[in-house]
Design a protein around this motif. Structure first.
Motif, PDB file in Angstrom:
ATOM      1  N   ARG A  28     -10.431  22.699 -18.877  1.00 42.38           N
ATOM      2  CA  ARG A  28     -10.471  23.611 -17.729  1.00 42.38           C
ATOM      3  C   ARG A  28      -9.644  23.034 -16.573  1.00 42.38           C
ATOM      4  O   ARG A  28      -8.877  23.758 -15.926  1.00 42.38           O
ATOM      5  N   GLN A  29      -9.776  21.763 -16.345  1.00 42.38           N
ATOM      6  CA  GLN A  29      -9.021  21.116 -15.258  1.00 42.38           C
ATOM      7  C   GLN A  29      -7.512  21.142 -15.540  1.00 42.38           C
ATOM      8  O   GLN A  29      -6.716  21.373 -14.639  1.00 42.38           O
ATOM      9  N   VAL A  30      -7.127  20.931 -16.794  1.00 44.02           N
ATOM     10  CA  VAL A  30      -5.706  20.994 -17.163  1.00 44.02           C
ATOM     11  C   VAL A  30      -5.181  22.405 -16.921  1.00 44.02           C
ATOM     12  O   VAL A  30      -4.085  22.593 -16.387  1.00 44.02           O
ATOM     13  N   ARG A  31      -5.943  23.404 -17.297  1.00 44.80           N
ATOM     14  CA  ARG A  31      -5.510  24.793 -17.102  1.00 44.80           C
ATOM     15  C   ARG A  31      -5.383  25.138 -15.611  1.00 44.80           C
ATOM     16  O   ARG A  31      -4.521  25.911 -15.219  1.00 44.80           O
ATOM     17  N   GLN A  32      -6.254  24.568 -14.789  1.00 44.68           N
ATOM     18  CA  GLN A  32      -6.205  24.849 -13.357  1.00 44.68           C
ATOM     19  C   GLN A  32      -5.052  24.118 -12.675  1.00 44.68           C
ATOM     20  O   GLN A  32      -4.346  24.691 -11.857  1.00 44.68           O
ATOM     21  N   SER A  33      -4.857  22.860 -13.007  1.00 46.44           N
ATOM     22  CA  SER A  33      -3.869  22.065 -12.279  1.00 46.44           C
ATOM     23  C   SER A  33      -2.545  21.867 -13.027  1.00 46.44           C
ATOM     24  O   SER A  33      -1.579  21.404 -12.442  1.00 46.44           O
ATOM     25  N   GLY A  34      -2.535  22.206 -14.301  1.00 48.72           N
ATOM     26  CA  GLY A  34      -1.305  22.036 -15.074  1.00 48.72           C
ATOM     27  C   GLY A  34      -1.239  20.737 -15.834  1.00 48.72           C
ATOM     28  O   GLY A  34      -0.635  20.665 -16.897  1.00 48.72           O
ATOM     29  N   SER A  35      -1.866  19.696 -15.283  1.00 43.64           N
ATOM     30  CA  SER A  35      -1.880  18.405 -15.971  1.00 43.64           C
ATOM     31  C   SER A  35      -2.966  17.521 -15.381  1.00 43.64           C
ATOM     32  O   SER A  35      -3.390  17.700 -14.242  1.00 43.64           O
ATOM     33  N   VAL A  36      -3.408  16.569 -16.189  1.00 44.73           N
ATOM     34  CA  VAL A  36      -4.446  15.623 -15.774  1.00 44.73           C
ATOM     35  C   VAL A  36      -4.058  14.238 -16.277  1.00 44.73           C
ATOM     36  O   VAL A  36      -3.649  14.077 -17.424  1.00 44.73           O
ATOM     37  N   ALA A  37      -4.174  13.259 -15.407  1.00 44.03           N
ATOM     38  CA  ALA A  37      -3.900  11.874 -15.786  1.00 44.03           C
ATOM     39  C   ALA A  37      -5.154  11.293 -16.440  1.00 44.03           C
ATOM     40  O   ALA A  37      -6.253  11.409 -15.903  1.00 44.03           O
ATOM     41  N   ILE A  38      -4.985  10.680 -17.601  1.00 43.55           N
ATOM     42  CA  ILE A  38      -6.102  10.052 -18.316  1.00 43.55           C
ATOM     43  C   ILE A  38      -6.002   8.546 -18.074  1.00 43.55           C
ATOM     44  O   ILE A  38      -4.964   7.931 -18.323  1.00 43.55           O
ATOM     45  N   THR A  39      -7.098   7.982 -17.603  1.00 45.64           N
ATOM     46  CA  THR A  39      -7.100   6.557 -17.260  1.00 45.64           C
ATOM     47  C   THR A  39      -7.972   5.756 -18.220  1.00 45.64           C
ATOM     48  O   THR A  39      -8.895   6.284 -18.840  1.00 45.64           O
ATOM     49  N   ASN A  40      -7.644   4.503 -18.311  1.00 47.00           N
ATOM     50  CA  ASN A  40      -8.452   3.540 -19.045  1.00 47.00           C
ATOM     51  C   ASN A  40      -8.496   2.301 -18.165  1.00 47.00           C
ATOM     52  O   ASN A  40      -7.440   1.713 -17.885  1.00 47.00           O
ATOM     53  N   HIS A  41      -9.671   1.933 -17.703  1.00 47.12           N
ATOM     54  CA  HIS A  41      -9.848   0.829 -16.755  1.00 47.12           C
ATOM     55  C   HIS A  41      -8.996   1.050 -15.504  1.00 47.12           C
ATOM     56  O   HIS A  41      -8.291   0.162 -15.034  1.00 47.12           O
ATOM     57  N   SER A  42      -9.024   2.265 -15.002  1.00 43.43           N
ATOM     58  CA  SER A  42      -8.342   2.678 -13.772  1.00 43.43           C
ATOM     59  C   SER A  42      -6.813   2.667 -13.865  1.00 43.43           C
ATOM     60  O   SER A  42      -6.129   2.782 -12.860  1.00 43.43           O
ATOM     61  N   VAL A  43      -6.274   2.521 -15.043  1.00 43.45           N
ATOM     62  CA  VAL A  43      -4.821   2.542 -15.233  1.00 43.45           C
ATOM     63  C   VAL A  43      -4.465   3.809 -16.003  1.00 43.45           C
ATOM     64  O   VAL A  43      -5.042   4.077 -17.059  1.00 43.45           O
ATOM     65  N   VAL A  44      -3.507   4.582 -15.475  1.00 40.20           N
ATOM     66  CA  VAL A  44      -3.099   5.812 -16.152  1.00 40.20           C
ATOM     67  C   VAL A  44      -2.382   5.428 -17.446  1.00 40.20           C
ATOM     68  O   VAL A  44      -1.422   4.674 -17.442  1.00 40.20           O
ATOM     69  N   GLU A  45      -2.900   5.950 -18.562  1.00 42.61           N
ATOM     70  CA  GLU A  45      -2.306   5.646 -19.865  1.00 42.61           C
ATOM     71  C   GLU A  45      -1.595   6.842 -20.465  1.00 42.61           C
ATOM     72  O   GLU A  45      -0.715   6.678 -21.299  1.00 42.61           O
ATOM     73  N   MET A  46      -1.978   8.042 -20.066  1.00 40.47           N
ATOM     74  CA  MET A  46      -1.313   9.236 -20.580  1.00 40.47           C
ATOM     75  C   MET A  46      -1.602  10.400 -19.653  1.00 40.47           C
ATOM     76  O   MET A  46      -2.457  10.318 -18.774  1.00 40.47           O
ATOM     77  N   VAL A  47      -0.867  11.474 -19.894  1.00 39.12           N
ATOM     78  CA  VAL A  47      -1.050  12.686 -19.107  1.00 39.12           C
ATOM     79  C   VAL A  47      -1.210  13.856 -20.067  1.00 39.12           C
ATOM     80  O   VAL A  47      -0.402  14.029 -20.976  1.00 39.12           O
ATOM     81  N   LEU A  48      -2.260  14.616 -19.881  1.00 37.74           N
ATOM     82  CA  LEU A  48      -2.456  15.854 -20.643  1.00 37.74           C
ATOM     83  C   LEU A  48      -1.787  16.982 -19.875  1.00 37.74           C
ATOM     84  O   LEU A  48      -2.010  17.127 -18.667  1.00 37.74           O
ATOM     85  N   VAL A  49      -0.960  17.763 -20.574  1.00 36.39           N
ATOM     86  CA  VAL A  49      -0.310  18.895 -19.925  1.00 36.39           C
ATOM     87  C   VAL A  49      -0.636  20.170 -20.684  1.00 36.39           C
ATOM     88  O   VAL A  49      -0.921  20.146 -21.882  1.00 36.39           O
ATOM     89  N   ASP A  50      -0.567  21.261 -19.975  1.00 31.52           N
ATOM     90  CA  ASP A  50      -0.761  22.581 -20.556  1.00 31.52           C
ATOM     91  C   ASP A  50       0.341  22.817 -21.595  1.00 31.52           C
ATOM     92  O   ASP A  50       1.479  22.363 -21.437  1.00 31.52           O
ATOM     93  N   ALA A  51       0.024  23.534 -22.660  1.00 25.65           N
ATOM     94  CA  ALA A  51       0.978  23.764 -23.746  1.00 25.65           C
ATOM     95  C   ALA A  51       2.246  24.461 -23.243  1.00 25.65           C
ATOM     96  O   ALA A  51       3.354  24.120 -23.659  1.00 25.65           O
ATOM     97  N   GLN A  52       2.110  25.429 -22.339  1.00 28.23           N
ATOM     98  CA  GLN A  52       3.300  26.126 -21.831  1.00 28.23           C
ATOM     99  C   GLN A  52       4.187  25.177 -21.031  1.00 28.23           C
ATOM    100  O   GLN A  52       5.406  25.217 -21.126  1.00 28.23           O
TER     101      GLN A  52
END
Length: 115
Positions: A28-52
Protein backbone atom coordinates in the motif's frame (compact mmCIF):
# COMPACT_ATOMS: atom_id res chain seq x y z
CA UNK A 1 9.70 11.23 -19.94
CA UNK A 2 10.09 9.98 -16.41
CA UNK A 3 8.97 11.96 -13.42
CA UNK A 4 11.95 12.99 -11.30
CA UNK A 5 12.97 10.26 -8.88
CA UNK A 6 13.11 11.02 -5.19
CA UNK A 7 16.41 11.03 -3.39
CA UNK A 8 17.16 7.84 -1.50
CA UNK A 9 17.27 9.83 1.73
CA UNK A 10 13.74 11.18 1.25
CA UNK A 11 12.01 7.86 0.49
CA UNK A 12 9.66 6.37 3.08
CA UNK A 13 11.41 3.55 4.89
CA UNK A 14 10.49 0.12 6.13
CA UNK A 15 12.85 -2.28 7.83
CA UNK A 16 13.19 -5.83 6.52
CA UNK A 17 11.17 -7.31 9.40
CA UNK A 18 8.25 -4.98 8.69
CA UNK A 19 8.35 -5.97 5.02
CA UNK A 20 8.25 -9.63 5.96
CA UNK A 21 5.53 -9.32 8.61
CA UNK A 22 3.38 -6.53 7.12
CA UNK A 23 3.60 -7.07 3.37
CA UNK A 24 0.15 -5.60 2.64
CA UNK A 25 1.04 -2.36 4.39
CA UNK A 26 4.30 -2.12 2.46
CA UNK A 27 2.52 -2.71 -0.86
CA UNK A 28 0.00 0.00 0.00
CA UNK A 29 2.82 2.40 0.85
CA UNK A 30 4.61 1.63 -2.44
CA UNK A 31 1.41 2.32 -4.37
CA UNK A 32 0.92 5.62 -2.53
CA UNK A 33 4.46 6.94 -2.75
CA UNK A 34 5.83 5.12 -5.78
CA UNK A 35 8.72 3.55 -3.91
CA UNK A 36 9.87 2.52 -0.45
CA UNK A 37 13.40 2.12 0.87
CA UNK A 38 13.96 -1.22 2.64
CA UNK A 39 16.48 -1.06 5.46
CA UNK A 40 18.48 -3.61 7.36
CA UNK A 41 20.09 -2.31 10.56
CA UNK A 42 19.15 1.24 9.50
CA UNK A 43 21.04 0.95 6.20
CA UNK A 44 19.07 1.11 2.95
CA UNK A 45 19.70 -2.15 1.10
CA UNK A 46 17.09 -1.97 -1.65
CA UNK A 47 14.18 0.01 -2.98
CA UNK A 48 10.77 -1.39 -3.86
CA UNK A 49 9.17 0.41 -6.78
CA UNK A 50 5.76 0.23 -8.37
CA UNK A 51 5.67 -2.04 -11.44
CA UNK A 52 4.72 0.83 -13.78
CA UNK A 53 7.60 2.93 -12.51
CA UNK A 54 9.93 -0.02 -13.13
CA UNK A 55 8.59 -0.32 -16.70
CA UNK A 56 9.11 3.41 -17.22
CA UNK A 57 12.67 3.17 -15.91
CA UNK A 58 13.55 0.25 -18.19
CA UNK A 59 12.02 2.00 -21.22
CA UNK A 60 13.98 5.16 -20.46
CA UNK A 61 17.21 3.18 -20.10
CA UNK A 62 16.58 1.34 -23.38
CA UNK A 63 15.86 4.61 -25.19
CA UNK A 64 19.05 6.12 -23.76
CA UNK A 65 21.08 3.07 -24.83
CA UNK A 66 19.59 3.28 -28.35
CA UNK A 67 20.54 6.97 -28.63
CA UNK A 68 24.00 6.19 -27.31
CA UNK A 69 24.46 3.35 -29.81
CA UNK A 70 23.33 5.59 -32.69
CA UNK A 71 25.97 8.16 -31.73
CA UNK A 72 28.64 5.46 -31.48
CA UNK A 73 27.63 4.05 -34.87
CA UNK A 74 27.87 7.52 -36.43
CA UNK A 75 31.33 8.06 -34.93
CA UNK A 76 32.47 4.64 -36.17
CA UNK A 77 31.22 5.48 -39.67
CA UNK A 78 33.07 8.82 -39.66
CA UNK A 79 36.24 7.10 -38.46
CA UNK A 80 35.96 4.44 -41.17
CA UNK A 81 35.50 7.15 -43.83
CA UNK A 82 38.60 9.02 -42.65
CA UNK A 83 40.61 5.83 -42.43
CA UNK A 84 39.58 4.92 -45.98
CA UNK A 85 40.97 8.27 -47.18
CA UNK A 86 44.28 7.56 -45.45
CA UNK A 87 44.47 4.12 -47.00
CA UNK A 88 44.17 5.35 -50.59
CA UNK A 89 47.29 4.80 -52.70
CA UNK A 90 47.83 8.57 -53.24
CA UNK A 91 47.71 9.27 -49.48
CA UNK A 92 51.32 8.13 -49.10
CA UNK A 93 52.48 10.64 -51.70
CA UNK A 94 50.56 13.49 -50.03
CA UNK A 95 51.99 12.64 -46.64
CA UNK A 96 55.51 12.40 -48.05
CA UNK A 97 55.09 15.84 -49.65
CA UNK A 98 54.04 17.28 -46.29
CA UNK A 99 57.14 15.88 -44.60
CA UNK A 100 59.40 17.15 -47.36
CA UNK A 101 57.94 20.66 -47.08
CA UNK A 102 59.22 20.77 -43.47
CA UNK A 103 56.59 23.32 -42.49
CA UNK A 104 57.29 25.66 -45.42
CA UNK A 105 54.30 26.89 -47.37
CA UNK A 106 54.23 26.97 -51.18
CA UNK A 107 52.74 30.48 -51.02
CA UNK A 108 52.41 33.11 -48.36
CA UNK A 109 49.23 33.02 -46.30
CA UNK A 110 46.61 35.66 -46.98
CA UNK A 111 46.31 38.19 -44.20
CA UNK A 112 44.63 41.50 -43.73
CA UNK A 113 41.44 43.09 -42.53
CA UNK A 114 39.21 41.11 -44.85
CA UNK A 115 40.50 37.74 -43.69
Amino acid sequence: MLAPLKSLDTLPRQNASQVKNRWKDVVRQVRQSGSVAITNHSVVEMVLVDAQQYRDLTEEIQAHQSREQAVLDELANRFDERLAVLQRPEARDHLQALFEAKGKLARAPKVGESY
